[in-house]
Scaffold this motif. Structure first.
Motif, PDB file in Angstrom:
ATOM      1  N   ASP A   1      36.622 -28.901  51.696  1.00 44.59           N
ATOM      2  CA  ASP A   1      36.190 -27.805  52.189  1.00 44.59           C
ATOM      3  C   ASP A   1      34.683 -28.116  52.460  1.00 44.59           C
ATOM      4  OD1 ASP A   1      38.582 -26.329  52.557  1.00 44.59           O
ATOM      5  OD2 ASP A   1      38.282 -25.061  50.632  1.00 44.59           O
TER       6      ASP A   1
ATOM      7  N   LYS B   1      40.215 -33.072  55.629  1.00 45.44           N
ATOM      8  CA  LYS B   1      41.393 -32.235  55.538  1.00 45.44           C
ATOM      9  C   LYS B   1      42.582 -32.999  54.525  1.00 45.44           C
ATOM     10  CE  LYS B   1      44.419 -29.297  58.179  1.00 45.44           C
ATOM     11  NZ  LYS B   1      45.045 -28.794  59.262  1.00 45.44           N
TER      12      LYS B   1
ATOM     13  N   ASN C   1      30.501 -37.605  56.407  1.00 42.76           N
ATOM     14  CA  ASN C   1      31.874 -37.157  56.203  1.00 42.76           C
ATOM     15  C   ASN C   1      32.889 -38.592  56.081  1.00 42.76           C
ATOM     16  OD1 ASN C   1      31.342 -34.571  56.644  1.00 42.76           O
ATOM     17  ND2 ASN C   1      31.980 -34.629  58.719  1.00 42.76           N
TER      18      ASN C   1
ATOM     19  N   GLY D   1      34.224 -30.805  55.045  1.00 43.11           N
ATOM     20  CA  GLY D   1      34.897 -30.732  56.507  1.00 43.11           C
ATOM     21  C   GLY D   1      35.983 -31.732  56.459  1.00 43.11           C
TER      22      GLY D   1
END
Length: 178
Positions: A173, A178, A24, A176
């Motif tokens: 998406d 935003k 991420n 993960g």
């Protein structure tokens, strides 16, 4: 032995969580590199002292040579933005290649639109020159053609912008974010 068995599951969860968080972070950094280019292009095109504003000021003053120089600077800046995005490494990032491609296509369409003013400025020079009425008339006719062509470029920018936005949302998406 049972003691090791009980620690095996939490250990695997910890390793998995670490891998996900690294992934991420890489995705977030990748996205940030692309999104930062948006603010660069915004400042260049819409900033008070950006290249586009300065070009328009020269056009108002009928200083076409300096306006054309600023178009050249815009081309250099767009090429830098596109090259920077092309140099990003999307390997190991889910939907990274798709986002990269959408961003490149978006900036290429913006470049095409804003560099089109080079042709418009050249026709403006011919229209303002005193002398040959045929050349002036042809330049006016060409300006009308350029306006119609430019409208198509605006449509392409809207389409590429929409694809870029969708790719960004899908990227968020899948990773993960935003």
């Amino acid at each position: 032995m049972n003691f090791i068995k009980y620690f095996k599951i939490p250990f695997l969860v910890l390793v998995f969580a670490t891998l996900i968080s690294c992934s991420n972070k890489k995705a977030a950094d990748f996205k940030k590199s692309i999104v930062d280019k948006e603010s660069e292009s915004f400042n260049m095109l819409l900033g008070k002292t950006g290249l586009e504003s300065r070009k328009l000021n020269y056009l108002i003053k009928h200083d076409y040579s300096n306006a054309l120089l600023l178009v050249d600077q815009q081309e250099i800046k767009f090429n830098e933005i596109i090259k920077d995005i092309e140099m990003l490494n999307p390997d190991g990032i889910e939907d990274g290649k798709q986002l990269q491609k959408a961003a490149i296509e978006y900036y290429k369409s913006l470049r095409k639109l804003f560099l089109y003013s080079r042709d418009e400025i050249k026709q403006e020079v011919v229209m303002r020159a005193k002398g040959d009425e045929k050349k002036m008339s042809a330049a006016q006719h060409r300006m009308l053609e350029l306006a119609l062509e430019k409208q198509k470029f605006y449509q392409q920018v809207y389409e590429k912008d929409e694809l870029f936005f969708k790719a960004l949302k899908q990227f968020d998406d899948k990773n993960g974010l935003k």
